[in-house]
Motif scaffolding. Structure first.
Motif, PDB file in Angstrom:
ATOM      1  N   GLY A 169      13.790   8.200  31.145  1.00 28.61           N
ATOM      2  CA  GLY A 169      13.903   9.365  30.277  1.00 28.61           C
ATOM      3  C   GLY A 169      15.064   9.233  29.320  1.00 28.61           C
ATOM      4  N   GLY A 170      14.777   9.125  28.024  1.00 30.49           N
ATOM      5  CA  GLY A 170      15.818   8.950  27.019  1.00 30.49           C
ATOM      6  C   GLY A 170      16.205  10.231  26.315  1.00 30.49           C
ATOM      7  N   GLY A 171      15.937  11.395  26.954  1.00 29.32           N
ATOM      8  CA  GLY A 171      16.391  12.665  26.407  1.00 29.32           C
ATOM      9  C   GLY A 171      17.804  12.971  26.875  1.00 29.32           C
ATOM     10  N   TYR A 172      18.184  14.250  26.775  1.00 33.92           N
ATOM     11  CA  TYR A 172      19.538  14.636  27.161  1.00 33.92           C
ATOM     12  C   TYR A 172      19.796  14.366  28.634  1.00 33.92           C
ATOM     13  CZ  TYR A 172      19.405  17.046  22.702  1.00 33.92           C
ATOM     14  OH  TYR A 172      19.282  17.325  21.380  1.00 33.92           O
ATOM     15  N   MET A 212      17.076   9.851  22.149  1.00 30.97           N
ATOM     16  CA  MET A 212      17.414  11.201  21.707  1.00 30.97           C
ATOM     17  C   MET A 212      17.151  11.415  20.214  1.00 30.97           C
ATOM     18  SD  MET A 212      20.825  12.256  23.868  1.00 30.97           S
ATOM     19  CE  MET A 212      21.795  10.881  23.267  1.00 30.97           C
ATOM     20  N   PRO A 213      15.881  11.369  19.802  1.00 29.12           N
ATOM     21  CA  PRO A 213      15.564  11.498  18.368  1.00 29.12           C
ATOM     22  C   PRO A 213      16.026  12.818  17.759  1.00 29.12           C
ATOM     23  CG  PRO A 213      13.593  11.712  19.733  1.00 29.12           C
ATOM     24  CD  PRO A 213      14.676  11.241  20.628  1.00 29.12           C
ATOM     25  N   GLU A 214      16.235  13.854  18.599  1.00 33.37           N
ATOM     26  CA  GLU A 214      16.681  15.151  18.084  1.00 33.37           C
ATOM     27  C   GLU A 214      18.038  15.059  17.408  1.00 33.37           C
ATOM     28  OE1 GLU A 214      16.033  14.448  21.186  1.00 33.37           O
ATOM     29  OE2 GLU A 214      14.422  15.714  21.992  1.00 33.37           O
ATOM     30  N   LEU A 215      18.845  14.049  17.773  1.00 30.91           N
ATOM     31  CA  LEU A 215      20.169  13.888  17.203  1.00 30.91           C
ATOM     32  C   LEU A 215      20.150  13.264  15.816  1.00 30.91           C
ATOM     33  CD1 LEU A 215      22.190  12.607  20.297  1.00 30.91           C
ATOM     34  CD2 LEU A 215      22.474  14.791  19.157  1.00 30.91           C
ATOM     35  N   LYS A 218      21.473   8.376  13.037  1.00 33.47           N
ATOM     36  CA  LYS A 218      22.870   7.935  13.098  1.00 33.47           C
ATOM     37  C   LYS A 218      23.484   8.203  14.460  1.00 33.47           C
ATOM     38  CE  LYS A 218      27.305   8.366  10.694  1.00 33.47           C
ATOM     39  NZ  LYS A 218      28.023   9.033   9.572  1.00 33.47           N
ATOM     40  N   LEU A 219      23.366   9.443  14.947  1.00 35.45           N
ATOM     41  CA  LEU A 219      23.960   9.774  16.240  1.00 35.45           C
ATOM     42  C   LEU A 219      23.191   9.146  17.387  1.00 35.45           C
ATOM     43  CD1 LEU A 219      25.124  13.499  15.969  1.00 35.45           C
ATOM     44  CD2 LEU A 219      26.501  11.425  15.953  1.00 35.45           C
ATOM     45  N   GLY A 220      21.868   9.050  17.244  1.00 35.92           N
ATOM     46  CA  GLY A 220      21.081   8.373  18.276  1.00 35.92           C
ATOM     47  C   GLY A 220      21.517   6.932  18.439  1.00 35.92           C
ATOM     48  N   SER A 221      21.772   6.266  17.304  1.00 30.59           N
ATOM     49  CA  SER A 221      22.251   4.875  17.351  1.00 30.59           C
ATOM     50  C   SER A 221      23.654   4.799  17.944  1.00 30.59           C
ATOM     51  CB  SER A 221      22.247   4.273  15.943  1.00 30.59           C
ATOM     52  OG  SER A 221      20.934   4.207  15.429  1.00 30.59           O
ATOM     53  N   ALA A 222      24.490   5.809  17.642  1.00 35.39           N
ATOM     54  CA  ALA A 222      25.842   5.830  18.206  1.00 35.39           C
ATOM     55  C   ALA A 222      25.795   5.954  19.720  1.00 35.39           C
ATOM     56  CB  ALA A 222      26.648   6.973  17.597  1.00 35.39           C
ATOM     57  N   ALA A 223      24.919   6.836  20.219  1.00 35.00           N
ATOM     58  CA  ALA A 223      24.772   6.981  21.668  1.00 35.00           C
ATOM     59  C   ALA A 223      24.263   5.692  22.297  1.00 35.00           C
ATOM     60  CB  ALA A 223      23.819   8.138  21.974  1.00 35.00           C
ATOM     61  N   LEU A 354      22.341  26.154  16.346  1.00 35.81           N
ATOM     62  CA  LEU A 354      23.785  25.921  16.445  1.00 35.81           C
ATOM     63  C   LEU A 354      24.135  24.449  16.571  1.00 35.81           C
ATOM     64  CD1 LEU A 354      24.862  28.808  18.854  1.00 35.81           C
ATOM     65  CD2 LEU A 354      25.056  28.730  16.368  1.00 35.81           C
ATOM     66  N   GLY A 355      23.129  23.601  16.771  1.00 33.59           N
ATOM     67  CA  GLY A 355      23.400  22.181  16.905  1.00 33.59           C
ATOM     68  C   GLY A 355      23.217  21.680  18.329  1.00 33.59           C
ATOM     69  N   LEU A 356      23.578  20.425  18.562  1.00 35.51           N
ATOM     70  CA  LEU A 356      23.336  19.756  19.832  1.00 35.51           C
ATOM     71  C   LEU A 356      24.617  19.081  20.312  1.00 35.51           C
ATOM     72  CD1 LEU A 356      20.071  18.023  18.598  1.00 35.51           C
ATOM     73  CD2 LEU A 356      20.176  20.073  19.991  1.00 35.51           C
ATOM     74  N   VAL A 357      24.798  19.056  21.630  1.00 35.11           N
ATOM     75  CA  VAL A 357      25.982  18.401  22.201  1.00 35.11           C
ATOM     76  C   VAL A 357      25.556  17.529  23.380  1.00 35.11           C
ATOM     77  CG1 VAL A 357      27.603  20.188  21.463  1.00 35.11           C
ATOM     78  CG2 VAL A 357      26.501  20.388  23.688  1.00 35.11           C
ATOM     79  N   VAL A 358      26.147  16.337  23.486  1.00 37.87           N
ATOM     80  CA  VAL A 358      25.851  15.410  24.577  1.00 37.87           C
ATOM     81  C   VAL A 358      27.158  14.842  25.096  1.00 37.87           C
ATOM     82  CG1 VAL A 358      24.602  13.340  25.281  1.00 37.87           C
ATOM     83  CG2 VAL A 358      23.648  14.797  23.479  1.00 37.87           C
ATOM     84  N   ASP A 359      27.448  15.065  26.381  1.00 34.71           N
ATOM     85  CA  ASP A 359      28.656  14.569  27.033  1.00 34.71           C
ATOM     86  C   ASP A 359      28.308  13.301  27.799  1.00 34.71           C
ATOM     87  OD1 ASP A 359      30.925  14.093  28.538  1.00 34.71           O
ATOM     88  OD2 ASP A 359      31.245  16.180  29.076  1.00 34.71           O
TER      89      ASP A 359
END
Length: 454
Positions: A169-172, A212-215, A218-223, A354-359
């Motif tokens: 699973g590549g989601g959050y 995580m395509p929702e990001l 750019k951010l998906g690649s960063a993750a 409001l956006g998305l956050v991933v820790d």
């Protein structure tokens, strides 16, 4: 006059937000409010990976329902297993196993979701989920047990298999789970001098072409870069073909000797929805923009179990099953119920993202608050600030902040609690999909109860 009975099913983000708003806006004489839930807490689901990793204690993410400002809501300890919309009765299995009827005038269905599984040989018997507090604790115990067994074992092949872990699973949920647990094993191995750190291998697999395509790209690649820098092997466009006691076979033909498969490949609406014989969209109950169920008098549905129109996006879009939507939908349903009771106008659900956050644990994170792309420590700071502020009670906020600080300073002791001594903790142990009644069984039960009371 008898007060209208409002029954809220489910103590997730949607159900609790609805109850809290109702308590604040309704006077005691206007309605009787009941909340149906097996447990007397609201689980803060986004922080479960940190429970599995030992960063947070289980109690810190189980927010007590008894810490209410007004204590007006009756909490019913049990789960809904059927709804007779014509008789306006919810069939309940209590925590003692007794089946009873709970009548209502207004029903708010927020039963949430279950782990979405597929017909993959061995999946439910061998895979572990990440949807409940018990599952997170079981996973932590299991992962540490693999380190203990590998350290004590003499067979090199078995040792390698115990130190190989697969998350699907590549989601959050999957991304945060693999990130947090990889940090757990990376830190723990320093306490196991007989183990070679290079033997510990984490795999993240997902059938989707992007992480995580929702990001966004750019951010998906960063993750993706963060995970790969940590040594996590990420395989996209791949899923699980089969799993047994010793191996996980992937759809690209690879066979991974492995004792740990964690399944986070999406969710499906609660089976309770199937007892209503109402229209569904991809398993979720079809509702109007005001979250009323067409053709079923007095019933609202929201959260993961409902296909709520996303008016902000239009084009027949449906709100995704996220905590952000569930919270807002719960408040809007409460407002509409209050308006309906008072003979006032109701309004549709419209939101602003409001956006998305991933820790990702440590000092890593990726976030997109209000469209601003962040990664690294700033992203993690935003993610933790958001989660901390979203916790419902000051006690929960204090516990979580204390846990974060203590873990940062003192680290982990890598202690197993011993739950695995009696259960395997697989999906089959936690997904009680056979507990629900069929529509015919619901009608027969309510009819027999009415006849008995007559």
């Amino acid at each position: 006059m008898t007060r209208p009975r409002i029954l809220v099913v489910g103590a997730g983000f949607a159900g609790v937000a609805c109850v809290r708003r109702l308590e604040r806006r309704l006077a005691g004489r206007e309605a009787e409010i009941s909340l149906l839930t097996p447990f007397s807490y609201q689980l803060y689901l986004p922080l479960l990976p940190q429970v599995a990793a030992g960063v947070l204690t289980p109690q810190s993410v189980a927010v007590s329902l008894r810490r209410s400002e007004r204590h007006r809501t009756r909490i019913i300890p049990g789960g809904a297993i059927g709804v007779d919309a014509k008789a306006k009765v919810c069939v309940v299995r209590t925590i003692t196993g007794e089946i009873v009827n709970e009548p209502y005038d207004h029903l708010v269905l927020a039963p949430g979701s279950i782990t979405r599984t597929f017909d993959i040989p061995g999946l439910t018997e061998h895979a572990r989920g990440m949807k409940t507090l018990a599952e997170a604790v079981f996973i932590r115990d299991h992962v540490i047990a693999q380190l203990d067994l590998a350290d004590a074992g003499q067979d090199e092949a078995e040792r390698a298999a115990r130190l190989q872990f697969v998350v699907v699973g590549g989601g959050y949920a999957g991304t945060e789970t693999v990130a947090c647990l990889q940090r757990l094993t990376h830190t723990a191995v320093k306490r196991y001098p007989r183990l070679d750190p290079k033997l510990i291998k984490w795999h993240l697999v997902d059938i989707a072409p992007k992480l995580m395509p929702e990001l966004g790209d750019k951010l998906g690649s960063a993750a993706l870069d963060i995970l790969r820098r940590r040594g996590i092997e990420v395989s996209l466009g791949v899923s699980v073909a089969s799993v047994d006691d010793n191996d996980v076979t992937l759809t690209d033909g690879r066979v991974l000797p492995c004792r740990t498969l964690i399944w986070t490949a999406g969710v499906a609406a609660s089976p309770l929805i199937g007892t209503l014989e109402a229209e569904t969209h991809k398993g979720r109950l079809v509702v109007g923009a005001d979250m009323t169920v067409p053709g079923l008098d007095g019933i609202h549905a929201l959260g993961d179990a409902a296909a709520v129109p996303d008016l902000a996006k239009g084009d027949d879009a449906i709100c995704p099953p996220t905590a952000q939507h569930a919270l807002r939908q719960g408040r809007k349903v409460a407002d509409n119920l209050v308006a309906a009771l008072r003979g006032q106008q109701t309004f549709p659900y419209v939101h602003k993202d409001l956006g998305l956050v991933v820790d990702l644990g440590g000092r890593d994170g990726v976030s997109k608050p209000l469209g601003v792309e962040l990664h690294g420590m700033p992203a993690q700071a935003v993610a933790r600030a958001y989660h901390w502020s979203a916790l419902r009670t000051n006690v929960a906020k204090t516990r979580v902040m204390t846990n974060w600080l203590l873990n940062a300073v003192a680290g982990d002791d890598f202690v197993r609690t011993g739950f695995l001594a009696s259960k395997s903790g697989t999906l089959r142990d936690f997904e009680y999909t056979d507990a629900y009644l069929t529509p015919d069984q619901v009608r027969a039960h309510t009819a027999s109860m009415r006849a008995g009371s007559g």
